[in-house]
Design an enzyme around this catalytic site. Structure first.
Site, PDB file in Angstrom:
ATOM      1  N   TYR A   1       1.218  -1.397  -0.400  1.00  0.00           N
ATOM      2  CA  TYR A   1       0.034   0.112   0.382  1.00  0.00           C
ATOM      3  C   TYR A   1       0.844   0.998   0.131  1.00  0.00           C
ATOM      4  O   TYR A   1       0.318   2.349   0.811  1.00  0.00           O
ATOM      5  CB  TYR A   1      -0.701  -0.170   1.377  1.00  0.00           C
TER       6      TYR A   1
ATOM      7  N   ASP B   1       2.047  -0.963  -4.806  1.00  0.00           N
ATOM      8  CA  ASP B   1       0.627  -0.460  -4.931  1.00  0.00           C
ATOM      9  C   ASP B   1      -0.625  -0.887  -5.804  1.00  0.00           C
ATOM     10  O   ASP B   1      -0.855  -0.738  -6.958  1.00  0.00           O
ATOM     11  CB  ASP B   1       0.145   0.895  -4.597  1.00  0.00           C
TER      12      ASP B   1
ATOM     13  N   ASP C   1       0.633  -0.223   4.681  1.00  0.00           N
ATOM     14  CA  ASP C   1       0.211   0.773   5.909  1.00  0.00           C
ATOM     15  C   ASP C   1      -1.296   0.811   4.587  1.00  0.00           C
ATOM     16  O   ASP C   1      -1.742   1.562   3.680  1.00  0.00           O
ATOM     17  CB  ASP C   1       0.662   2.095   4.864  1.00  0.00           C
TER      18      ASP C   1
ATOM     19  N   CYS D   1      -4.640   3.960  10.436  1.00  0.00           N
ATOM     20  CA  CYS D   1      -5.842   5.095  10.397  1.00  0.00           C
ATOM     21  C   CYS D   1      -7.007   4.190  11.420  1.00  0.00           C
ATOM     22  O   CYS D   1      -7.922   4.910  11.761  1.00  0.00           O
ATOM     23  CB  CYS D   1      -5.822   5.409   9.550  1.00  0.00           C
TER      24      CYS D   1
END
Length: 167
Positions: free
Chosen positions: A24, A45, A95, A122
């Site tokens: 990612y 990605d 991530d 996150c």
């Protein structure tokens, strides 16, 4: 963000002959932080534009040991030939989006057996869910460090950086 990336690079135990993976990866910022510590860094990605910009950034910064692959993490990890022969990882950085890691990614991370996993999250709930199999399956990982970073002041969002080491 700079502090988060610097801490991540500090925690990652670089080996001059080792490989690092950055899943990612976006436009490659994490990989660029790792490029000085590892023989080769592989960024992955799913967005073609991110890969294009990552390659351009690597070229402009003369980082010839960073390679980008376009594809979904679970698909790239399904190619065991790649990571068992060409690019066996010392460290893997993930991530993921707010939804966290796809179950196939968790399974493949365990199969790749890196010395270290660095997870940037996150979403604390997704992080807790994804850590469960990493902490209880084989090979077993342990949480070596965890730090929170407030990248979005005046909101309730935090980034959590977690270093896992193979037990």
């Amino acid at each position: 963000a700079q502090r988060l990336y610097a801490r991540m690079a500090e925690w990652a135990e670089g080996a001059p002959s080792g490989n690092a993976w950055d899943f990612y990866c976006g436009i490659g910022v994490v990989g660029f932080y790792l490029a000085g510590k590892y023989q080769h860094v592989y960024g992955v990605d799913s967005e073609p534009r991110n890969i294009e910009l990552g390659r351009l950034n690597a070229q402009r910064n003369r980082l010839d040991n960073v390679t980008f692959h376009q594809g979904r993490a679970e698909d790239v990890l399904a190619d065991k030939r790649f990571w068992l022969q060409e690019a066996k990882p010392e460290v893997i950085v993930v991530d993921p989006p707010r939804s966290g890691l796809h179950q196939k990614v968790v399974t493949s991370l365990l199969a790749a057996r890196p010395k270290q996993l660095v997870y940037v999250s996150c979403n604390a709930q997704a992080l807790a869910r994804d850590l469960q199999p990493l902490l209880t399956s084989y090979p077993r990982y342990r949480i070596a460090h965890a730090s929170a970073f407030d990248l979005f002041p005046h909101t309730n969002h935090l980034e959590v950086l977690t270093l896992l080491e193979r037990a």
